[in-house]
Design an enzyme around this catalytic site. Structure first.
Site: not given
Ligand code: IPE
Ligand code: IPE
Ligand code: MG
Length: 247
Positions: A65, A19-20, A67-68
């Site tokens: 699921t 994440d991040g 992330n869509w």
């Molecule tokens: C969790 O991260 C999913 C992945 C790393 C693929 P998200 O960034 O989607 O989670 P939330 O929305 O902050 O809970």
């Molecule tokens: C994790 O990074 C990757 C996925 C969820 C696919 P993010 O895209 O969630 O990055 P932040 O949390 O917005 O920084």
């Molecule tokens: Mg994230």
């Protein structure tokens, strides 16, 4: 040998929430998708670290699921990016003895071509045993449990199983990867303290380590730090520590 790590107590399975990426890009004035792209080096350095540790199972959260819900451009980028990453890296992973697998729903909005590349990669690396690298892709813990319940219900309806004989092992057997051990250690980057629908059943007794490091900056050394932290913990599984029974 990795300093400060007891090789006899390395976790069997480490699951990571990568994440991040978006925030990493934002901090540099880049597009969010450039953060995802930068996450590739982090992933492969971490895999290298896992191999160095002798880790047998590593699972990474690549697409949930939920992330869509992101903008269509980002979703499209993530589909193409994960596909190209697979095509570019699978021979290298194969040569290193890594078995690549996927958990998650393969239908729905996942493009058919991506599903085909997933299946080809799984077949290519199926015989490898040094480490199993599982991508949680179009994965949700609730979706996984829902799918398990559906498949159990079908067996009951067909008369192959009695409802009263369903136990925890039945459920485990119907998950996406029934042979995958539960993660001993779960690592989440970017300073978020959430599970975000990751491995809900499997993480019942996992140790959690959270770090502020944003995923694109994560490296093998951060994985080692998480393992060092893990080795300082007492896992009790609801029982008592040996030697403290006299209360
Ligand atoms: C969790 O991260 C999913 C992945 C790393 C693929 P998200 O960034 O989607 O989670 P939330 O929305 O902050 O809970
Ligand atoms: C994790 O990074 C990757 C996925 C969820 C696919 P993010 O895209 O969630 O990055 P932040 O949390 O917005 O920084
Ligand atoms: Mg994230």
């Amino acid at each position: 040998m990795i300093p400060g790590i007891d090789p006899s107590r390395v976790p069997r399975h480490i699951a990571l929430v990568m994440d991040g990426n978006g925030r990493w890009a934002q901090q540099r004035g880049l597009k969010r998708t450039e953060g995802h792209a930068a996450g590739e080096e982090a992933l492969f350095d971490t895999v290298e670290g896992g191999l160095e540790l002798g880790l047998k199972w590593m699972t990474v959260y690549a697409f949930s699921t939920e992330n869509w819900r992101r903008p269509l451009d980002e979703v499209r980028f993530l589909m193409r990016f994960n596909e190209s990453l697979l095509l570019r890296r699978r021979d290298d992973l194969n040569e290193r003895g890594v078995r690549v697998r996927f958990i998650g729903r393969r239908g729905g909005r996942v493009p058919k071509r991506v599903v085909r590349h997933i299946e080809d990669t799984e077949a290519l690396t199926a015989k490898n045993r040094r480490m199993t690298l599982t991508f949680a892709f179009n994965y949700g813990g609730r979706a996984e449990l829902t799918d398990a319940v559906r498949s159990i219900a079908r067996e009951v309806a067909a008369g192959r199983m009695r409802a009263d004989s369903i136990d925890e092992k039945t459920l485990s057997r119907h998950l996406y990867a029934p042979d995958m051990p539960d993660p001993d250690l779960m690592v989440r980057t970017s300073g978020e303290f959430r599970v975000s629908n990751y491995l809900l059943w499997e993480s019942a007794y996992s140790e959690f380590v959270f770090t502020d490091v944003l995923w694109p900056d994560f490296r093998a050394e951060h994985l080692y730090n998480a393992v060092r932290e893990f080795q300082r913990r007492d896992r009790r599984f609801g029982g008592l520590e040996p030697g403290s029974e006299s209360a």
